[in-house]
Write an enzyme that holds these catalytic residues in place. Structure first.
Site: not given
Length: 697
Positions: A386-388, A534, A561, A580, A584
């Site tokens: 996941d990015k953030t 996102g 996702k 996180d 997710d």
């Protein structure tokens, strides 16, 4: 597809994964209480009691063995002395009977259990060997022609008791690591009364909402939030973070961590079973108790090895009798075969590695909830982040400062930080936090609604404004770097002096410095590294390019996702999802290995197989490296534990008897116990082979 889920992994095991009674695939009997159940995982006190019992039985048996050696005819002839008197053989039989019953009792009881369960294993093998030797020698004492085996019987039991004592001590060492964790919590806390006075109370008496004083150098008694004071806190024993962490009001602290130089007032948040440390201990217990697929393989091998031992033993007896050797010689060969084939080291091969790796992981903030998922991690083909908040810090920060005049980058950021220090806007906070030095005083500060801020800095009118403000004023900025950062989807603001642009500042969710190293090392391990976000495609493309990712999926909604993870799985890849643990969750469950990162004190992330306490992506690398190293150690131990039999069994059967090479049962027992020690040492070497977070500087 993903495994069925975590509901199968309760503390008490599951129909699919029952907690095994003993670390070697069979229950070690309680030496003192033949009918008592010995549960290896969990009750450390009971386990320590059993270690003490094996130690006591070993020393008593060893003392009783001395007169057996002195009275044995074979020993007397070897060392050329004579100790003969009326009733000598009966006295010898008496000492041997005591060793057989007292020293051999754990093995006899264990064999009975194994046979009742129809899973003959090591205990059956030992019991068979000592019973055959004892019964045969007893018949010789009372008139049957032949040779007595009492000294071999006694030394065999001594060596077996010693082997078990060493084995159980080794495994207890891993359980004691949990006791050490539990011992980190102090017994008493300094609770603050409403009037400000301090009272000392037992830690278990604390309730959420209580406030406690933590003096310099003391351990923090419970999980909570700092409400007063500043200090640095050492959390190394809990999270593997080697450097002390600065704590100020509003920061969370973990029970068991060591307070540094300042006094802290902490408001209690979690107590008892809800604390971070209690949850870690429970997770480690569950992981140690959950069945390993490699362990199941070891147990199957042990079962077949037992059948082979009995078969080869009987064959050895028959062949030597057929070759014309006396019954005593043939019996000795059979007994030696049965002793040397004991799958003792085999039973220890996997559980010791499991215990060591679980303890290593827990001490480094890598918490394994599902043992089979940890084993699957070694065969991963792709890791999706996941990015953030995972690859990035999850907060706005300055990524680029672009001079549009002769002013240097630091000067541009200094003036902008001065202007923004009076604003609460996220862009303002990002600029202020990105500047380290001291900022000049601002006079006549005012906000330009929807457009920015302005004020007098060092006698000059300066503004930090949006691109919309420039368009309104007809100010044009043509610079390739400004164009580039806008195309990357970053937020861009401009610093003006009057209406003259001094520089542009680009902000975005900042990439963690550790992410670059993590991605590089994962790719070096042969894994594809991907990202789910996102965010807009332009932002995702920038992060992907900066980190050197193999693929990225942008503008993915939270519920999509899991579909993206499934899509990659359908391309034939085994996938780990790192997120996180909040939005997710479906993706973590869908992945072959779900990893929640940056969980901090919230270790009970239900959707993840593995929980990483810190928000350092390099911990994913450490986890996968530990998984691979653990499997490698299991293989080495299984190979050693079974491989030595290829040489030992033929020697025990007497294939080199014509060369004068014969193994006695005692030497067979010694060889087998040596293999146990090799397996135990090899498991401990795992500490040296993985670069864990606690070893980072």
């Amino acid at each position: 597809m993903h495994h069925a889920g975590h509901e199968e992994h309760g503390a008490g095991g599951s129909p699919r994964h029952p907690p095994h009674a003993g670390h070697s695939g069979h229950a070690h009997p309680s030496p003192g209480k033949p009918s008592g159940k010995h549960e290896h995982h969990g009750h450390q006190h009971g386990h320590a009691h059993h270690v003490a019992e094996f130690r006591r039985r070993f020393w008593v048996s060893l003392i009783l063995t001395l007169p057996i050696l002195l009275l044995s005819p074979a020993i007397q002839s070897w060392f050329r002395f004579s100790l003969d008197f009326p009733g000598r053989m009966l006295l010898l039989w008496g000492f041997a009977s005591a060793v057989y019953v007292y020293g051999g009792w754990p093995f006899l009881v264990g064999a009975r259990r194994e046979l009742l369960k129809r899973t003959p294993g090591m205990m059956t093998l030992i019991a068979l060997a000592i019973t055959v030797a004892y019964a045969y020698s007893t018949t010789v004492v009372f008139g049957f022609p032949g040779k007595i085996f009492f000294w071999e019987l006694a030394t065999l039991i001594d060596v077996m008791l010693l082997g078990h004592w060493i084995e159980m001590k080794s495994v207890l060492g891993a359980s004691r690591a949990l006791e050490k964790l539990a011992a980190l919590i102090p017994k008493e806390a300094h609770r603050l009364r409403p009037d400000g006075s301090v009272e000392n109370v037992p830690v278990h008496a604390l309730q959420p909402g209580d406030r406690v004083l933590v003096k310099p150098g003391e351990r923090i008694p419970v999980d909570g939030v700092v409400v007063e004071g500043r200090s640095s806190v050492n959390e190394a024993m809990l999270t593997g973070e080697s450097r002390p962490v600065e704590k100020k009001p509003g920061d969370e602290v973990i029970g068991g961590a060591i307070n540094g130089e300042g006094a802290l007032v902490v408001e209690v948040q979690r107590t008892g079973k809800d604390t971070y440390l209690a949850q870690v201990i429970e997770l480690v217990k569950q992981a140690q108790a959950s069945r390993s697929r490699t362990q199941d393989l070891a147990n199957r091998v042990a079962f077949w090895l037992t059948l082979i031992a009995i078969g080869v033993g009987l064959l050895t007896l028959g062949v030597w009798l057929a070759l014309g050797k006396d019954f005593a010689f043939a019996m000795e060969r059979m007994v030696t075969v049965m002793v040397i084939t004991c799958p003792h080291a085999l039973g220890l091969a996997v559980p010791l590695v499991v215990a060591v790796s679980t303890t290593m992981a827990a001490g480094n903030g890598l918490l394994i909830r599902d043992r089979s998922a940890f084993e699957r991690a070694r065969i991963l083909k792709a890791v999706m982040f996941d990015k953030t908040g995972t690859l990035t810090e999850g907060r706005f920060g300055v990524t680029d400062v672009i001079p549009l005049s002769d002013r240097p980058e630091e000067e541009i950021l200094r003036i902008a930080a001065a202007l923004e220090s009076s604003s609460e806007h996220p862009i303002a906070r990002g600029i202020v936090e990105s500047f380290d030095g001291s900022v000049p005083k601002v006079e006549g500060f005012r906000a330009i609604p929807g457009k920015g801020v302005e004020g007098q800095v060092e006698g000059r009118t300066c503004r930090v404004v949006s691109p919309g403000y420039l368009r309104e004023r007809g100010i044009t900025v043509e610079h390739p770097d400004v164009q580039r950062v806008m195309e990357e989807g970053k937020t861009v603001v401009f610093l003006l002096e009057e209406d003259s642009p001094l520089g542009a500042i680009a902000l975005a969710d900042r990439i963690r410095p550790e992410s670059r190293e993590a991605v590089k090392r994962l790719k070096a391990m042969g894994l594809e590294v991907m990202m789910l976000t996102g965010d807009a495609r332009a932002v995702a493309a920038w992060v992907s390019r900066e980190l050197g990712l193999d693929r990225y999926f942008a503008e993915v909604l939270p519920h999509e996702k899991a579909e993206k993870v499934r899509e990659v799985q359908q391309q034939g890849r085994t996938v780990a999802m790192v997120g996180d643990g909040v939005n997710d969750a479906p993706a973590l469950v869908q992945a072959d290995v779900g990893i929640a990162i940056g969980a901090g004190t919230d270790v009970a992330v239900e959707s993840a197989d593995i929980v990483l306490v810190r928000d350092d992506p390099r911990d994913v690398v450490a986890l996968l490296a530990l998984s691979r190293a653990t499997y490698r150690k299991m293989q080495e131990n299984l190979l050693w534990a079974t491989g030595y039999n290829l040489v030992a069994i033929p020697l025990a059967a007497g294939v080199l008897a014509f060369r004068g090479i014969l193994l006695s049962p005692a030497v067979g027992a010694l060889l087998m116990s040596l293999s146990t020690v090799v397996v135990a040492i090899n498991a401990q070497l795992l500490w040296k082979q993985v670069d864990l977070p606690s070893q980072r500087t």
